[in-house]
Design a protein around this motif. Sequence first.
Motif, PDB file in Angstrom:
ATOM      1  N   ALA A  41      -1.635  -4.289   9.056  1.00 39.48           N
ATOM      2  CA  ALA A  41      -1.536  -5.598   8.089  1.00 39.48           C
ATOM      3  C   ALA A  41      -0.274  -5.790   7.564  1.00 39.48           C
ATOM      4  O   ALA A  41       0.064  -6.873   7.353  1.00 39.48           O
ATOM      5  N   ALA A  42       0.519  -4.737   7.148  1.00 38.62           N
ATOM      6  CA  ALA A  42       1.644  -4.815   6.538  1.00 38.62           C
ATOM      7  C   ALA A  42       2.930  -5.141   7.543  1.00 38.62           C
ATOM      8  O   ALA A  42       3.808  -6.230   7.295  1.00 38.62           O
ATOM      9  N   ASP A  43       2.691  -4.825   8.765  1.00 41.83           N
ATOM     10  CA  ASP A  43       3.606  -5.143   9.808  1.00 41.83           C
ATOM     11  C   ASP A  43       3.416  -6.655  10.101  1.00 41.83           C
ATOM     12  O   ASP A  43       4.455  -7.363  10.420  1.00 41.83           O
ATOM     13  N   VAL A  44       2.247  -7.275  10.240  1.00 41.86           N
ATOM     14  CA  VAL A  44       1.808  -8.431  10.598  1.00 41.86           C
ATOM     15  C   VAL A  44       2.205  -9.410   9.274  1.00 41.86           C
ATOM     16  O   VAL A  44       2.713 -10.418   9.626  1.00 41.86           O
ATOM     17  N   LEU A  45       1.956  -9.187   8.198  1.00 41.47           N
ATOM     18  CA  LEU A  45       2.524  -9.738   6.975  1.00 41.47           C
ATOM     19  C   LEU A  45       3.995  -9.970   7.112  1.00 41.47           C
ATOM     20  O   LEU A  45       4.548 -11.120   6.653  1.00 41.47           O
ATOM     21  N   TYR A  46       4.663  -8.910   7.317  1.00 41.93           N
ATOM     22  CA  TYR A  46       6.103  -8.988   7.350  1.00 41.93           C
ATOM     23  C   TYR A  46       6.555  -9.856   8.602  1.00 41.93           C
ATOM     24  O   TYR A  46       7.406 -10.996   8.055  1.00 41.93           O
ATOM     25  N   TYR A  53      11.573 -13.052   2.922  1.00 44.68           N
ATOM     26  CA  TYR A  53      12.001 -12.463   1.581  1.00 44.68           C
ATOM     27  C   TYR A  53      12.420 -10.813   1.916  1.00 44.68           C
ATOM     28  O   TYR A  53      12.493 -10.288   0.886  1.00 44.68           O
ATOM     29  N   SER A  54      12.527 -10.578   3.040  1.00 45.99           N
ATOM     30  CA  SER A  54      12.734  -8.989   3.543  1.00 45.99           C
ATOM     31  C   SER A  54      14.012  -8.669   2.855  1.00 45.99           C
ATOM     32  O   SER A  54      14.191  -7.454   2.892  1.00 45.99           O
ATOM     33  N   LYS A  55      14.941  -9.395   2.743  1.00 52.68           N
ATOM     34  CA  LYS A  55      16.273  -8.922   2.265  1.00 52.68           C
ATOM     35  C   LYS A  55      16.368  -8.808   0.758  1.00 52.68           C
ATOM     36  O   LYS A  55      17.421  -8.500   0.307  1.00 52.68           O
ATOM     37  N   GLU A  56      15.461  -9.124   0.054  1.00 50.70           N
ATOM     38  CA  GLU A  56      15.521  -9.137  -1.217  1.00 50.70           C
ATOM     39  C   GLU A  56      15.228  -7.809  -1.716  1.00 50.70           C
ATOM     40  O   GLU A  56      14.439  -7.017  -1.245  1.00 50.70           O
ATOM     41  N   PRO A  57      15.886  -7.346  -2.758  1.00 47.14           N
ATOM     42  CA  PRO A  57      15.670  -6.046  -3.353  1.00 47.14           C
ATOM     43  C   PRO A  57      14.326  -5.785  -3.448  1.00 47.14           C
ATOM     44  O   PRO A  57      13.592  -6.569  -4.266  1.00 47.14           O
ATOM     45  N   ALA A  61       8.899  -1.849  -1.419  1.00 49.31           N
ATOM     46  CA  ALA A  61       7.974  -1.508  -2.381  1.00 49.31           C
ATOM     47  C   ALA A  61       7.040  -2.675  -2.859  1.00 49.31           C
ATOM     48  O   ALA A  61       5.959  -2.213  -3.157  1.00 49.31           O
ATOM     49  N   LYS A  62       7.409  -3.979  -2.905  1.00 46.45           N
ATOM     50  CA  LYS A  62       6.641  -4.958  -3.231  1.00 46.45           C
ATOM     51  C   LYS A  62       5.372  -5.291  -2.381  1.00 46.45           C
ATOM     52  O   LYS A  62       4.370  -5.351  -2.650  1.00 46.45           O
ATOM     53  N   LEU A  63       5.913  -5.309  -0.973  1.00 48.15           N
ATOM     54  CA  LEU A  63       4.603  -5.273  -0.284  1.00 48.15           C
ATOM     55  C   LEU A  63       3.695  -4.079   0.093  1.00 48.15           C
ATOM     56  O   LEU A  63       2.495  -4.400  -0.063  1.00 48.15           O
ATOM     57  N   VAL A  64       4.315  -3.028  -0.169  1.00 47.52           N
ATOM     58  CA  VAL A  64       3.371  -2.035   0.019  1.00 47.52           C
ATOM     59  C   VAL A  64       2.453  -1.918  -1.497  1.00 47.52           C
ATOM     60  O   VAL A  64       1.221  -1.518  -1.431  1.00 47.52           O
ATOM     61  N   GLY A  65       3.066  -2.606  -2.395  1.00 47.68           N
ATOM     62  CA  GLY A  65       2.165  -2.226  -3.795  1.00 47.68           C
ATOM     63  C   GLY A  65       1.244  -3.254  -3.848  1.00 47.68           C
ATOM     64  O   GLY A  65       0.159  -3.220  -4.552  1.00 47.68           O
ATOM     65  N   CYS A  66       1.180  -4.379  -2.935  1.00 53.05           N
ATOM     66  CA  CYS A  66      -0.070  -5.248  -2.837  1.00 53.05           C
ATOM     67  C   CYS A  66      -1.318  -4.559  -2.201  1.00 53.05           C
ATOM     68  O   CYS A  66      -2.286  -5.269  -2.380  1.00 53.05           O
ATOM     69  N   ALA A  82       0.379 -13.751  -5.078  1.00 51.85           N
ATOM     70  CA  ALA A  82       0.879 -13.667  -6.500  1.00 51.85           C
ATOM     71  C   ALA A  82       2.564 -12.675  -6.559  1.00 51.85           C
ATOM     72  O   ALA A  82       3.216 -13.259  -7.298  1.00 51.85           O
ATOM     73  N   VAL A  83       2.747 -11.924  -5.707  1.00 49.79           N
ATOM     74  CA  VAL A  83       3.953 -11.256  -5.843  1.00 49.79           C
ATOM     75  C   VAL A  83       5.024 -11.949  -5.182  1.00 49.79           C
ATOM     76  O   VAL A  83       6.224 -12.009  -5.685  1.00 49.79           O
ATOM     77  N   PHE A  84       4.732 -12.774  -4.060  1.00 52.42           N
ATOM     78  CA  PHE A  84       6.031 -13.264  -3.264  1.00 52.42           C
ATOM     79  C   PHE A  84       5.814 -14.745  -3.606  1.00 52.42           C
ATOM     80  O   PHE A  84       6.991 -15.490  -3.262  1.00 52.42           O
ATOM     81  N   GLY A  85       4.890 -15.235  -4.412  1.00 49.85           N
ATOM     82  CA  GLY A  85       4.912 -16.512  -4.552  1.00 49.85           C
ATOM     83  C   GLY A  85       4.629 -17.590  -3.331  1.00 49.85           C
ATOM     84  O   GLY A  85       5.032 -18.674  -3.309  1.00 49.85           O
TER      85      GLY A  85
END
Length: 123
Positions: A41-46, A53-57, A61-66, A82-85
């Motif tokens: 799911a993380a791979d698919v979302l990314y 958003y992947s080049k943002e600092p 961690a933000k994605l994993v935190g979801c 909520a996290v990524f808007g």
Amino acid sequence: MTEEIIQNLTPEEVAELQFVEDTVNALHSAMTGRTPEQIKAADVLYILALSEYSKEPGFVAKLVGCFADGQTDEQLIAEVNAVFGTDLDPEDFSAIMNYANHQLVEIAKAQLGNVGGEPYWSW
């Protein structure tokens, strides 16, 4: 063949491919202890929804935190939104994940009876 394709890429394209590979590896490392379904799911979302958003600092961690144990697709997507808007649709995400899972099952079925790595080792 892969090397031939890479040789035809510009340095910028090669760097972008390397960035994607590094990000996927970082995601997998950060998702240690999560289920294979959560990692997929993380791979698919990314790849399909959050690559911009992947080049943002702190992206990984933000994605994993979801992710949380036992959460539904709706809960996951609500957290991602909520996290990524973003405004991702949980039903679309579920459909994509169902399709991906179906494709994996079909590949596995095609390999039934495959003994000793045949046909792969003979290539």
